[in-house]
Design a protein around this motif. Structure first.
Motif, PDB file in Angstrom:
ATOM      1  N   THR A  27      42.269  47.377  35.549  1.00  0.00           N
ATOM      2  CA  THR A  27      43.661  48.087  35.594  1.00  0.00           C
ATOM      3  C   THR A  27      44.372  47.655  37.026  1.00  0.00           C
ATOM      4  N   GLY A  28      45.283  47.481  37.453  1.00  0.00           N
ATOM      5  CA  GLY A  28      45.974  46.867  38.387  1.00  0.00           C
ATOM      6  C   GLY A  28      46.391  45.781  38.574  1.00  0.00           C
ATOM      7  N   LEU A  38      45.440  42.040  30.689  1.00  0.00           N
ATOM      8  CA  LEU A  38      43.648  41.240  30.731  1.00  0.00           C
ATOM      9  C   LEU A  38      42.814  42.511  29.894  1.00  0.00           C
ATOM     10  N   ARG A  39      41.387  41.739  29.766  1.00  0.00           N
ATOM     11  CA  ARG A  39      40.745  41.805  28.727  1.00  0.00           C
ATOM     12  C   ARG A  39      39.612  41.549  28.971  1.00  0.00           C
ATOM     13  N   ALA A  40      38.282  42.860  28.519  1.00  0.00           N
ATOM     14  CA  ALA A  40      37.116  42.476  28.535  1.00  0.00           C
ATOM     15  C   ALA A  40      36.802  41.680  27.605  1.00  0.00           C
ATOM     16  N   LEU A  41      35.783  40.469  27.812  1.00  0.00           N
ATOM     17  CA  LEU A  41      35.754  39.831  26.766  1.00  0.00           C
ATOM     18  C   LEU A  41      33.372  39.605  26.858  1.00  0.00           C
ATOM     19  N   ALA A  89      36.109  42.339  41.685  1.00  0.00           N
ATOM     20  CA  ALA A  89      35.034  42.493  42.562  1.00  0.00           C
ATOM     21  C   ALA A  89      35.084  43.842  43.518  1.00  0.00           C
ATOM     22  N   ALA A  90      35.723  44.495  43.388  1.00  0.00           N
ATOM     23  CA  ALA A  90      36.019  45.822  44.839  1.00  0.00           C
ATOM     24  C   ALA A  90      35.416  47.171  43.245  1.00  0.00           C
ATOM     25  N   ARG A  91      35.165  46.446  42.120  1.00  0.00           N
ATOM     26  CA  ARG A  91      34.382  47.591  40.925  1.00  0.00           C
ATOM     27  C   ARG A  91      33.113  46.815  40.853  1.00  0.00           C
TER      28      ARG A  91
END
Length: 266
Positions: A27-28, A38-41, A89-91
């Motif tokens: 999110t963001g 955006l998605r994760a792979l 990177a903040a997470r």
């Protein structure tokens, strides 16, 4: 007769690779486009790439060359890329990828990034819980407490030998003062770099910037970046203040940043 293969309409844009056992919170920022999220792979054991589907036509060689010549548009792309990297990177521990890292499809992205998994893990291990900080050091163009001196004028025609010798002495004296000032400035740069390097986990010393405004009367003698543990950020700020007082130079500290300079070539 060879059948023409149409160019793909879409491509997979990769922002970063992070260490994550589960899909990360994305999110963001929207990224480069609002047309797809955006998605994760997953690209390897505990490794996840943050990707987005983009129009392939926006990233042809011709399109990218045109964008490089359009400074506002290039800045928009760079800012969008950086915002996604910073949010991730903040997470999570994150390796940022260069601007315009693209693959034709997810399968190729997963295969190519998976081949680099060892290097990604090494970079993540090196930079976890660290930030990048920039340190720039400037010195005034003339020694402290002295006014700028114009180059001595040659003696007028017909002047005696004494005038010529005096002219050469003044010229030599001015050159010697400039040499001493340059030597002192380089010594300050080395001292600042040495002190900050003791505190940092890693460092990179870059060529000083030569360009400056016409009326600027200072010279950059150190342009360096340092990988610093997050728990030592306050110590770094105190050190920068102490170095300003001890050296009399202008020590500029910037950060914290995502450690772009310390993730290695990926």
């Amino acid at each position: 007769m060879t059948e023409d293969i149409p160019a793909p309409a879409e491509a997979v844009y990769v922002y970063a690779v992070c260490r994550a056992e589960e899909p990360p919170d994305l999110t963001g920022p929207a990224g480069l486009t609002c047309e797809s999220p955006l998605r994760a792979l997953a690209v390897g054991p505990a490794l996840t790439a943050v990707v987005q589907t983009v129009r392939a036509a926006d990233f042809t060689d011709e399109a990218w060359q045109a964008r490089l010549a359009d400074e506002p548009e290039l800045e928009r792309y760079a800012r969008a890329h950086h915002e996604v990297v910073c949010a991730v990177a903040a997470r999570l521990p994150t390796v940022p990828l260069p601007l315009a890292t693209l693959y034709h499809d997810e399968q190729r992205a997963r295969a190519a990034l998976g081949q680099e998994s060892r290097r990604f893990h090494a970079a993540l291990e090196r930079t976890a819980n660290h930030s990048e900080w920039g340190v720039k050091v400037y010195v005034t163009d003339t020694p402290a407490g002295q006014a700028a001196e114009a180059a001595p004028r040659p003696p007028a025609a017909g002047a005696g030998a004494g005038a010529g010798r005096a002219y050469l002495d003044r010229k030599r004296s001015l050159r010697d003062r400039r040499d001493r000032h340059r030597t002192d400035a380089l010594r300050i740069a080395d001292a600042v770099d040495a002190d900050v390097s003791v505190l940092a986990t890693a460092s990179r010393r870059l060529p000083p910037h030569g360009g400056r405004a016409p009326d600027e009367r200072r010279t950059q003698v150190l342009n360096a970046t340092y990988l610093v543990a997050e728990e030592r950020a306050a110590e770094l700020a105190r050190l920068a203040r102490d170095l300003r007082e001890r050296t009399g130079a202008q020590v500029e500290l910037s950060g914290p940043w995502v450690p772009y300079s310390f993730v290695g070539e990926v």
